[in-house]
Design a protein around this motif. Structure first.
Motif, PDB file in Angstrom:
ATOM      1  N   ALA A  95       0.806  -1.283  -0.089  1.00 28.60           N
ATOM      2  CA  ALA A  95      -0.178  -0.112  -0.012  1.00 28.60           C
ATOM      3  C   ALA A  95       0.770   1.197   0.103  1.00 28.60           C
ATOM      4  N   SER A  96       1.869   1.374   0.995  1.00 28.47           N
ATOM      5  CA  SER A  96       2.596   2.431   0.733  1.00 28.47           C
ATOM      6  C   SER A  96       3.694   2.777  -0.277  1.00 28.47           C
ATOM      7  N   VAL A  97       4.471   1.916  -0.687  1.00 28.86           N
ATOM      8  CA  VAL A  97       5.180   2.110  -1.758  1.00 28.86           C
ATOM      9  C   VAL A  97       4.527   2.718  -3.032  1.00 28.86           C
ATOM     10  N   PRO A  98       3.556   2.023  -3.644  1.00 34.34           N
ATOM     11  CA  PRO A  98       2.860   2.620  -4.739  1.00 34.34           C
ATOM     12  C   PRO A  98       2.472   3.896  -4.607  1.00 34.34           C
ATOM     13  N   GLY A 132      12.751  12.968   8.324  1.00 33.10           N
ATOM     14  CA  GLY A 132      12.795  11.592   8.481  1.00 33.10           C
ATOM     15  C   GLY A 132      11.642  11.029   9.205  1.00 33.10           C
ATOM     16  N   ALA A 133      11.745   9.597   9.463  1.00 36.13           N
ATOM     17  CA  ALA A 133      10.695   9.072  10.406  1.00 36.13           C
ATOM     18  C   ALA A 133      11.187   9.095  11.750  1.00 36.13           C
ATOM     19  N   SER A 134      11.542  10.275  12.366  1.00 44.74           N
ATOM     20  CA  SER A 134      12.167  10.249  13.848  1.00 44.74           C
ATOM     21  C   SER A 134      10.879  10.338  14.771  1.00 44.74           C
ATOM     22  N   ILE A 135      11.382  10.139  16.227  1.00 49.58           N
ATOM     23  CA  ILE A 135      10.510   9.947  17.129  1.00 49.58           C
ATOM     24  C   ILE A 135       9.633  11.126  17.455  1.00 49.58           C
ATOM     25  N   ALA A 136      10.183  12.502  16.987  1.00 54.05           N
ATOM     26  CA  ALA A 136       9.478  13.657  17.173  1.00 54.05           C
ATOM     27  C   ALA A 136       8.372  13.717  16.148  1.00 54.05           C
ATOM     28  N   ILE A 238      12.800  -1.672   0.098  1.00 57.36           N
ATOM     29  CA  ILE A 238      13.643  -1.998   1.176  1.00 57.36           C
ATOM     30  C   ILE A 238      13.329  -1.258   2.543  1.00 57.36           C
ATOM     31  N   ASN A 239      13.083  -0.015   2.120  1.00 54.66           N
ATOM     32  CA  ASN A 239      12.890   0.884   3.377  1.00 54.66           C
ATOM     33  C   ASN A 239      11.320   0.313   4.002  1.00 54.66           C
ATOM     34  N   SER A 240      10.389   0.077   3.322  1.00 50.19           N
ATOM     35  CA  SER A 240       9.152  -0.148   3.926  1.00 50.19           C
ATOM     36  C   SER A 240       9.126  -1.686   4.770  1.00 50.19           C
ATOM     37  N   PHE A 241      10.075  -2.524   4.073  1.00 50.08           N
ATOM     38  CA  PHE A 241      10.207  -3.811   4.990  1.00 50.08           C
ATOM     39  C   PHE A 241      10.568  -3.729   6.368  1.00 50.08           C
ATOM     40  N   GLN A 242      11.352  -2.428   6.473  1.00 50.56           N
ATOM     41  CA  GLN A 242      12.020  -2.352   7.815  1.00 50.56           C
ATOM     42  C   GLN A 242      11.483  -1.248   8.599  1.00 50.56           C
ATOM     43  N   MET A 243      10.068  -0.976   8.296  1.00 49.51           N
ATOM     44  CA  MET A 243       9.680   0.293   9.050  1.00 49.51           C
ATOM     45  C   MET A 243       9.419  -0.238  10.561  1.00 49.51           C
ATOM     46  N   PHE A 244       9.909   0.546  11.297  1.00 46.88           N
ATOM     47  CA  PHE A 244       9.858   0.341  12.925  1.00 46.88           C
ATOM     48  C   PHE A 244       9.500   1.645  13.870  1.00 46.88           C
TER      49      PHE A 244
END
Length: 317
Positions: A95-98, A132-136, A238-244
């Motif tokens: 869903a997110s990549v496309p 980026g996808a930081s904590i803040a 690659i980045n979506s698989f590692q989403m944390f």
């Protein structure tokens, strides 16, 4: 004259510095040694150690014991959370990549235009990806899409009842997908660079032949931009698989495990249950899945990726 000649002969002639000492390959290794040491110590060694741990029952609580493929067999045959987290991760990736690529490409097409202040617009749009996808950012996103968040207030202004987007099992994962799509700046910059490489002559010639904007997009822009699209697709997968971070900070895997993605499950096994051997097996399964996805995309690329050298009789490498 003779005196000048004698004086000239007395002046010592400087020899050119010898370069033989730099002819050895060791000189090259010397220059790359900082990176090489960092790679061996911070990447190669941890990966090999993780591979070894994946065949053990290492738990920090007792001595390491070799168990062979028991961890992998247990993951595949008896771990329900593995299947659930993997399913959610695939759903997130698909869903997110496309959506992210579509948003990045559409904005890149808009920013390609030469208008006044375009550099300011490009910087402003790229900024979310810079942080980026930081904590803040994740905390801010959690507040925006909370029950009393800004998004629900905007909906309420138009008389639309909102919900707890990050606390509702039906919408929680989509809130994380929305965060991923919002951070399309890096892909957009790469698309913008690719668009600038497309010759304007192609658009002018097609316009003379009566092609409209839509036809130009599908017949010229997409084929010429396909190598850039291929790169962004690989990196996005690659980045979506590692989403944390977003899943950990915004939802914590909830509600009702609706955002319990693979990386979060791996983290829980490693640092909550201290099952480092088991989590190492999970990590290597993730690596295998990412490599498999990249290989599949690469194999299918020959059907939709166009290289300019091919049109000139060159062979694709």
């Amino acid at each position: 004259m003779e005196r000048a000649t004698s004086l000239a002969s007395e002046i010592p002639v400087r020899k050119k510095p010898s370069r033989k000492r730099w002819d050895s390959p060791l000189a090259g290794y010397l220059f790359i040694s900082p990176w090489l040491i960092g790679f061996l110590a911070l990447t190669a060694y941890p990966m090999l150690l993780s591979l070894y741990y994946s065949f053990t029952n290492y738990t920090l609580m007792k001595p390491i014991e070799w168990v062979g493929l028991d961890n992998y067999e247990r993951i595949i045959t008896a771990d329900d959370k593995f299947a659930q987290s993997l399913k959610l991760t695939f759903y997130y990736v698909l869903a997110s990549v496309p959506l992210k690529l579509i948003a990045a490409l559409m904005v890149a097409l808009l920013l390609k235009r030469a208008v006044r202040g375009i550099s300011v617009y490009r910087t402003a749009i790229y900024f979310p990806s810079l942080i980026g996808a930081s904590i803040a950012v994740s905390l801010l996103w959690k507040n925006i899409f909370g029950v009393d968040g800004f998004f629900n207030k905007v909906l309420g202004f138009f008389g639309i009842p909102g919900t707890g987007w990050v606390t509702n099992p039906d919408t929680a994962l989509w809130s994380l997908i929305g965060l991923s799509v919002w951070q399309f700046g890096s892909s957009m910059v790469i698309f913008l660079a690719g668009l600038k490489q497309i010759p304007n002559d192609l658009y002018e010639a097609s316009a003379v032949d009566g092609a409209g904007k839509v036809k130009q997009f599908f017949k010229i822009t997409l084929p010429m931009l396909s190598p850039t699209l291929f790169f962004n697709l690989i990196m996005g997968v690659i980045n979506s698989f590692q989403m944390f971070t977003p899943a950990y900070v915004i939802t914590g895997g909830g509600p009702m495990n609706s955002t319990y993605v693979y990386a979060l499950y791996l983290y829980e096994r490693a640092f909550s249950r201290y099952q480092l051997g088991y989590s190492s097996s999970l990590a290597w399964i993730m690596l295998i899945l990412i490599v498999a996805a990249a290989v599949i995309i690469n194999l299918t690329s020959k059907y939709w990726v166009f290289y300019e050298s091919e049109s000139q009789g060159g062979k694709r490498k």
